[in-house]
Design a protein around this motif. Structure first.
Motif, mmCIF file in Angstrom:
data_model
loop_
_atom_site.group_PDB
_atom_site.id
_atom_site.type_symbol
_atom_site.label_atom_id
_atom_site.label_comp_id
_atom_site.label_asym_id
_atom_site.label_seq_id
_atom_site.Cartn_x
_atom_site.Cartn_y
_atom_site.Cartn_z
ATOM 1 N N SER A 1 0.821 -1.190 0.000
ATOM 2 C CA SER A 1 0.000 0.000 0.000
ATOM 3 C C SER A 1 0.874 1.265 0.000
ATOM 4 O O SER A 1 0.625 2.207 -0.750
ATOM 5 C CB SER A 1 -0.904 -0.065 1.223
ATOM 6 N N ALA A 2 1.913 1.247 0.823
ATOM 7 C CA ALA A 2 2.804 2.407 0.908
ATOM 8 C C ALA A 2 3.560 2.633 -0.393
ATOM 9 O O ALA A 2 4.056 3.722 -0.645
ATOM 10 C CB ALA A 2 3.786 2.222 2.057
ATOM 11 N N ASN A 3 3.668 1.587 -1.198
ATOM 12 C CA ASN A 3 4.421 1.707 -2.445
ATOM 13 C C ASN A 3 3.524 1.861 -3.673
ATOM 14 O O ASN A 3 3.948 1.602 -4.800
ATOM 15 C CB ASN A 3 5.375 0.526 -2.614
ATOM 16 N N GLY A 4 2.270 2.242 -3.429
ATOM 17 C CA GLY A 4 1.433 2.643 -4.555
ATOM 18 C C GLY A 4 0.454 1.608 -5.083
ATOM 19 O O GLY A 4 -0.208 1.849 -6.094
ATOM 20 N N PHE A 5 0.344 0.462 -4.415
ATOM 21 C CA PHE A 5 -0.642 -0.526 -4.852
ATOM 22 C C PHE A 5 -1.946 -0.289 -4.094
ATOM 23 O O PHE A 5 -1.928 0.156 -2.944
ATOM 24 C CB PHE A 5 -0.149 -1.956 -4.579
ATOM 25 N N GLU A 6 -3.035 -0.637 -4.725
ATOM 26 C CA GLU A 6 -4.329 -0.570 -4.050
ATOM 27 C C GLU A 6 -4.544 -1.930 -3.407
ATOM 28 O O GLU A 6 -4.599 -2.952 -4.113
ATOM 29 C CB GLU A 6 -5.419 -0.283 -5.088
ATOM 30 N N VAL A 7 -4.644 -1.967 -2.087
ATOM 31 C CA VAL A 7 -4.658 -3.250 -1.397
ATOM 32 C C VAL A 7 -6.001 -3.524 -0.736
ATOM 33 O O VAL A 7 -6.520 -2.688 0.006
ATOM 34 C CB VAL A 7 -3.537 -3.295 -0.322
ATOM 35 N N ILE A 8 -6.537 -4.702 -1.015
ATOM 36 C CA ILE A 8 -7.761 -5.131 -0.337
ATOM 37 C C ILE A 8 -7.368 -6.297 0.552
ATOM 38 O O ILE A 8 -6.972 -7.362 0.071
ATOM 39 C CB ILE A 8 -8.845 -5.536 -1.353
ATOM 40 N N ASP A 9 -7.444 -6.068 1.860
ATOM 41 C CA ASP A 9 -6.997 -7.072 2.821
ATOM 42 C C ASP A 9 -8.198 -7.868 3.323
ATOM 43 O O ASP A 9 -9.074 -7.320 3.993
ATOM 44 C CB ASP A 9 -6.287 -6.349 3.982
ATOM 45 N N LEU A 10 -8.206 -9.159 3.009
ATOM 46 C CA LEU A 10 -9.338 -9.999 3.425
ATOM 47 C C LEU A 10 -9.163 -10.519 4.852
ATOM 48 O O LEU A 10 -10.055 -11.185 5.376
ATOM 49 C CB LEU A 10 -9.492 -11.179 2.455
ATOM 50 N N GLY A 11 -8.016 -10.272 5.451
ATOM 51 C CA GLY A 11 -7.778 -10.710 6.828
ATOM 52 C C GLY A 11 -7.080 -12.053 6.905
ATOM 53 O O GLY A 11 -6.384 -12.453 5.971
#
Ligand code: B12
Length: 216
Positions: free
Chosen positions: A118-128
């Motif tokens: 996320s910090a490096n520019g990716f859009e992150v969806i965290d499912l847990g």
């Protein structure tokens, strides 16, 4: 406080499971503009690794593991927004679905990988953590993700990574998204054997691997 001392105290606070101290040190690092990658990788992560070693030696028991795990989570709560702020606000480098596979509740490493991506520019969806294998694929399809990141910390749950890759193949979805695998027992050999597109041994390398996979 000097950086070296700060990092040493961070490591110690995780080993001792001192939540107030861990959080306070993280806040200090943010205030002092210390490189957060260093804070994570040279301060806190060595701490949780040491906890693992102490557990293996039989010197630490489950309560200590849980306490130190909670400290790591508390730290990431402080650092995550700062990592977000620091990221260059350009269009996303790609959409990533991440989670720890079914049957496995370890999420510290997965959270680090998610934060770094996320910090490096990716859009992150965290499912847990403890995520049903089907859910990775359903989410990747509905979100039109580019990459699925599968974390597994147990030798018994690693096989979940293999199953997700099999499911993707069975459904003829291989061309739609890449799969990156990781977690302490996972190796490049395992990644090759199960047909993953990539493997990374830590969160920093995961960013490089994701860049490589999605840049191609
Ligand atoms: C903390 C911890 C716990 C905490 C977890 C807290 C949490 N919220 O995550 C608690 C106490 C809950 C726990 C529970 C258990 N644990 Co535990 N745990 C650990 C410990 C000490 C540290 C794990 C950790 O967080 N490491 C720090 C992070 C930063 O490292 P990491 O997870 O490896 O992640 C890095 C890389 O692997 C990589 N990475 C991780 N995921 C991904 C994903 C992708 C896509 C990529 C590219 C990279 C990547 O990047 C990360 C960051 O650099 C390890 C020991 C160890 N040496 O790993 C045991 C360990 C993993 N646990 C173990 C066991 C056995 C258990 C239990 C079964 C114990 C029990 N009897 O109940 C349960 C599991 C229950 C379940 N169903 O999941 C064993 C596993 C043995 C095995 N080979 O299968 C270990 C190895 C300890 C041991 N030596 O026996 N545990």
């Amino acid at each position: 406080m000097e950086k070296k001392e700060l990092l040493t105290r961070m490591e110690k606070s995780i080993v001792e499971g001192d939540k107030d101290e861990t959080v306070q040190l993280a806040k200090e690092a943010v205030r002092e503009n210390v490189d957060l990658n260093e804070v994570i990788n040279k301060g806190y992560v060595p701490g949780i690794q040491k906890v693992g070693e102490l557990w293996e030696k039989g010197e630490y028991f489950l309560p200590e593991l849980i306490t130190s795990g909670e400290c790591m989570k508390a730290v990431m709560k402080v650092l995550q927004p700062e990592l977000e702020k620091a990221k260059i606000k350009i269009s996303s480098l790609g959409k990533v679905i991440i989670g720890t596979v079914e049957g496995d509740i370890h999420d510290i490493g997965k959270n680090l990988v998610a934060s770094m991506l996320s910090a490096n520019g990716f859009e992150v969806i965290d499912l847990g953590a403890d995520v049903k294998l089907e859910k990775f694929i359903e989410s990747a399809e509905s979100e039109k993700a580019d990459l699925i990141c599968l974390s597994a910390l147990l030798t018994t749950t690693m096989v979940g990574q293999k199953k997700v890759i099999q499911l993707i193949k069975e459904r003829n979805l291989s061309g739609q998204f890449k799969v990156l695998v990781g977690g302490a027992p996972v190796t490049q050999q395992w990644a090759d054997d199960v047909g993953a597109d990539g493997y990374a041994e830590n969160a920093m390398i995961a960013v490089k691997a994701a860049n490589k996979l999605l840049g191609e």
